[in-house]
Design a protein around this motif. Structure first.
Motif, mmCIF file in Angstrom:
data_model
loop_
_atom_site.group_PDB
_atom_site.id
_atom_site.type_symbol
_atom_site.label_atom_id
_atom_site.label_comp_id
_atom_site.label_asym_id
_atom_site.label_seq_id
_atom_site.Cartn_x
_atom_site.Cartn_y
_atom_site.Cartn_z
ATOM 1 N N SER A 183 0.831 -1.218 0.000
ATOM 2 C CA SER A 183 0.000 0.000 0.000
ATOM 3 C C SER A 183 0.865 1.268 0.000
ATOM 4 O O SER A 183 0.503 2.270 -0.628
ATOM 5 C CB SER A 183 -0.947 0.012 1.197
ATOM 6 N N GLU A 184 1.994 1.236 0.689
ATOM 7 C CA GLU A 184 2.900 2.388 0.705
ATOM 8 C C GLU A 184 3.511 2.613 -0.670
ATOM 9 O O GLU A 184 3.642 3.743 -1.124
ATOM 10 C CB GLU A 184 4.009 2.179 1.733
ATOM 11 N N GLU A 190 0.957 4.133 -3.058
ATOM 12 C CA GLU A 190 0.780 5.559 -2.806
ATOM 13 C C GLU A 190 1.966 6.369 -3.321
ATOM 14 O O GLU A 190 1.793 7.397 -3.978
ATOM 15 C CB GLU A 190 0.602 5.798 -1.307
ATOM 16 N N LYS A 191 3.169 5.902 -3.044
ATOM 17 C CA LYS A 191 4.365 6.679 -3.380
ATOM 18 C C LYS A 191 4.650 6.724 -4.880
ATOM 19 O O LYS A 191 5.231 7.692 -5.363
ATOM 20 C CB LYS A 191 5.564 6.164 -2.603
ATOM 21 N N ASN A 232 2.175 6.423 -7.095
ATOM 22 C CA ASN A 232 0.919 6.874 -7.693
ATOM 23 C C ASN A 232 0.378 5.873 -8.714
ATOM 24 O O ASN A 232 -0.008 6.236 -9.824
ATOM 25 C CB ASN A 232 1.088 8.260 -8.328
ATOM 26 N N ASP A 256 -2.291 -6.532 1.476
ATOM 27 C CA ASP A 256 -1.272 -5.509 1.720
ATOM 28 C C ASP A 256 -0.035 -6.187 2.301
ATOM 29 O O ASP A 256 0.237 -6.096 3.491
ATOM 30 C CB ASP A 256 -1.816 -4.431 2.663
#
Length: 109
Positions: free
Chosen positions: A4-5, A8-9, A11, A20
Motif C-alpha cells: 500500500s505504501e 501511494e508513493k 501513484n 497488503d
C-alpha cells in the motif's frame, strides 16, 4: 515496505489488490524467462506484458504484485487469473524505466 505504501508513493492505479503484503524486492523485465530466472520471492514486477502468462510466472516465482506500465490494460483473463492466484495488479501511465526508478528510490532492490 508494505504494498500500500508503494502504491501511494508511485501513484499507481490499483486494478486488483490481493493483500497488503510486504514487498522486499523488485524486478523489471518483459522477457518471461528472464523474470523467472532473476526475480525473487516477495517482489514487485514492473513490465509491459499484460497477457495471462505473467500470472503463471509470478505465481511460480513468488512475485506478489505486478505493475503494468505505459498506460496499458490487463486482459480480463489476466485479471481473473490474478484473483485466483492472489497476485495484486497495478498500472501506471509512466514508463517501466520511471516506475523502476521510483520503486528503487524507496529502497526496494
Amino acid at each position: 515496505m508494505k504494498l500500500s505504501e508503494i502504491i501511494e508513493k508511485i501513484n499507481a492505479e490499483v486494478v486488483y489488490l490481493s493483500e497488503d503484503c510486504d514487498i522486499l524486492h523488485g524486478c523489471t523485465g518483459d522477457l518471461l524467462s528472464m523474470v523467472m530466472k532473476n526475480a525473487k520471492s516477495d517482489s514487485i514486477w514492473i513490465t509491459v506484458q499484460n497477457h495471462v502468462n505473467i500470472i503463471a510466472v509470478a505465481s511460480m516465482v513468488g512475485i506478489k504484485a505486478i505493475v503494468l506500465c505505459e498506460g496499458l490494460e490487463y486482459s480480463p483473463d489476466t485479471i481473473e487469473k490474478a484473483k485466483e492466484e492472489g497476485i495484486s495488479l497495478l498500472k501506471s501511465n509512466e514508463s517501466s524505466f520511471v516506475v523502476s526508478g521510483k520503486i528503487y528510490s524507496l529502497g526496494i532492490i
